[in-house]
Design a protein around this motif. Sequence first.
Motif, mmCIF file in Angstrom:
data_model
loop_
_atom_site.group_PDB
_atom_site.id
_atom_site.type_symbol
_atom_site.label_atom_id
_atom_site.label_comp_id
_atom_site.label_asym_id
_atom_site.label_seq_id
_atom_site.Cartn_x
_atom_site.Cartn_y
_atom_site.Cartn_z
ATOM 1 N N TYR A 157 -65.142 -2.722 51.923
ATOM 2 C CA TYR A 157 -63.973 -3.335 51.338
ATOM 3 C C TYR A 157 -64.295 -4.303 50.243
ATOM 4 O O TYR A 157 -65.157 -5.080 50.490
ATOM 5 N N GLN A 159 -62.598 -6.935 49.400
ATOM 6 C CA GLN A 159 -62.375 -8.530 49.902
ATOM 7 C C GLN A 159 -62.965 -8.539 51.470
ATOM 8 O O GLN A 159 -62.899 -9.585 51.741
ATOM 9 N N TYR A 176 -59.153 -14.408 49.893
ATOM 10 C CA TYR A 176 -59.925 -13.176 49.851
ATOM 11 C C TYR A 176 -60.497 -13.333 48.853
ATOM 12 O O TYR A 176 -60.584 -12.627 47.786
ATOM 13 N N GLU A 242 -58.764 -4.773 51.230
ATOM 14 C CA GLU A 242 -58.804 -5.436 52.471
ATOM 15 C C GLU A 242 -58.935 -4.747 53.594
ATOM 16 O O GLU A 242 -58.333 -3.786 54.210
#
Length: 848
Positions: A157, A159, A176, A242
């Motif tokens: 991911y 973030q 983030y 995310e």
Amino acid sequence: MSNPTPVRHPIYNLRSREIAGFDSLAELALDLRWSWGHATDHVWRQLDTELWESTHNPWVVLQTASRDRIAGVLADPTFRNNVDELLRSRRHEAQAPAWFQRQHPQAPLTCAAYFSMEFMLSEALPIYSGGLGNVAGDQLKAASDLGLPVLGVGLLYQQGYFRQVIDQDGAQQALYPYNDPGQLPITPLRQANGEWLRLEIALPGYTVWLRAWQVKVGRVKLYLLDSNDAANTAVHRGITSELYGGGPELRLTQELLLGIGGWRLLAALGVQPEVCHLNEGHAAFAVLERARSFMQATGQPFDVALAATRAGNLFTTHTAVAAGFDRFDPALIARYLGRYAQEELHISVDDLLSLGRQNADDPTEPFNMAYLAIHGSGAVNGVSRLHGQVSQRLFAPLFPRWPQADVPVGHVTNGVHMPSWASSAADALWAEACGEERWLGAEAGEGQGMGGVSDATLWQLRGAASRSLVDFAHERLASQLAASGAAPEAIDAARQRFDPERLTLGFARRFATYKRPNLLLHDPERLLRLLSNPERPVQLIIAGKAHPEDQAGQRLIQAWVQFIRRTEARARVIFLSDYDMLLSERLVQGVDVWVNTPRRPWEASGTSGMKVLVNGGVNLSELDGWWAEAYTPEVGWALGDGQEHGDDPAWDAAEADSLYDLLEREVIPSFYARNAQGIPAAWVARMRASMAQLTPRFSASRTVREYTEQHYLPAAAAYRARAAKSGAIGAQLVDWRRGLAQRWATLRFGSVTVETADDQHVFEVEVYLHDLDPQAVRVELYANGRNGGPPERHAMACVRHLDGPGHGAVYRTAIAAARPPADYTARVIPQRAGVAVPLEAAHILWQR
């Protein structure tokens, strides 16, 4: 695509590669074996002490250090020899036979692929949220220790999960930050010709390119996929942005990339796992892709391919409430998987949807990922004994007319990777008391050496741990306040709040209503009195995040922050923001008591409390999850009556009172009752019992050994058998099931007789099978369990055949006359060697 093979990956800091010895440092830094041992800590600390202490990321340290600094330390013969010796040791360790090679040298298992949405391996690789990732990461580490042929498959991911800050109003704010791959201990997965391994996945109206990465976890490799490829559009590059973010469509897309993309990655690498372990239902699309690849290899239709491959699939559920399963609108599934079903699997969309439904004929029923995993696996397990029973209740609708006790869900209780969570002092004490191999062999005896450790030694361990935690908490709180713009005097005061001589309670987990993080706050004034007793003071450290969409959870955090800001509470309670792996590690190493207050039975397992065991912390927990099977009075304290009460506010209030009572009457007095040597003997006795009895039982080493022997090895053998000769046994199984479906409705019972003599009941029952092969069924006498015990099942043998139509036969069994005959009834169920009933054949006929 030709079969690519991983090659040595280029180091990002190319200029430093010219320095003799740099590649050795890079090899150490890129092997996450450092995350569960302290042998290399001094190497990174010597390169950059401040950066190492703040990041615990050797790769960042190595990438950030100047050429001159790296060259300077490597020029020191002592340092260089130490690095070379560490590298030799790591390589030897990776090649030496371990538990799996010694115990199972002729095993049918050559590879198990472990699919998970998240992995918690180190704070240096922030691709985790909480418990699910904790379990996945710790099991990979234990697999490395034990020499198990496992690899992991997940997503990278950009973030990760959100980072938390608390604003001036005490409210949680979500940030983030970007995970720069160049700063993570990962490397691109390249083909033999040096080309980056990329996969093209078709989605409705477009394709997505996935990049492949590799993480070295000791002996084990973790493969990660991400969509942040330059060939993708901006929207599609963000698919893997995310963890647990966005709406249903993004979640579905991520799960498609994980399951379908993950299995295709293994195929591209030429890896053919016998076992596919689905860590939750997120990865269940791997079931479909595994079947598709089998179809392609053998020419078999989908139903045969699924029957052959499911024997090698294991589904582990971590969910304790039905609402926790991922469910998708049928139209969304049809849009994303319609062409895949029709053109790749050669089945209809309705047939695909039926795999994710309880009622295949209900077009409005959502597509349930857990149901897909069940319909595509050869075994299903929960993650604690209690959770196994809860899961049987949750999945009972898939097995109509079967008793809950027969719903095919077992359990393997979670454990944590003790070397990852032990402080260096605790690790040294365990090594001295129980040996260097303590987590690498059979469970029996692993903790016995703790019985010989003196009270003084154990109490010194706790004292040092408390001082270390207080120092850490002071600095973390000061940094937290400085970042929020607090006044200098408030920051200075933060460094004086706690006293290492006080009893320290810890409460840290995801803030969700079912976890009841505010149970301790039910009566604020009573809590203040408890904390502020001048003769027996108590201090409390709290940490945890609420999901950004969980407003109720965020309000619970705000309530604690507002309470802590009261003048009389400020010196007794602190909330440490941005709960991550590093903070978790420091808390479990330093707190005296770990408090856990979920609503039973909504905590599937829980792992945080397990982490304190190795460090001498003691648990005070609701009788839920792992603690329901771990608790005895000599190892900790229990909250609750072991029953379910839902979300009844009156019960919450009663349990809050019980919690205060336990603390006031038992926990706190025990901590402060000192003998002539200043040692709380009763407290230390509980410490020792907890360490010796529970640490081995709730280690990931025990968990992974159980998975291996109860699931991986049988699944590998079953898959090999079903896949042989292009799936011949799978084809036979499909034919057998069709025969059951066509003929089951014709089965019926005739008369039943019971004779009781000589303390025995002798049952005889007439069964009419019509055209069904008698070898395809099992006739049983069944009775529900008594006083919470298991049900009784007694096989009935055919003793004679009946003349006339219907192919009738008489079945008989004799049992002890301990219960009235009316407690028993006969039933007919499917039976076939190597078939999991009712998981793969759920027909059942009851006599009454």
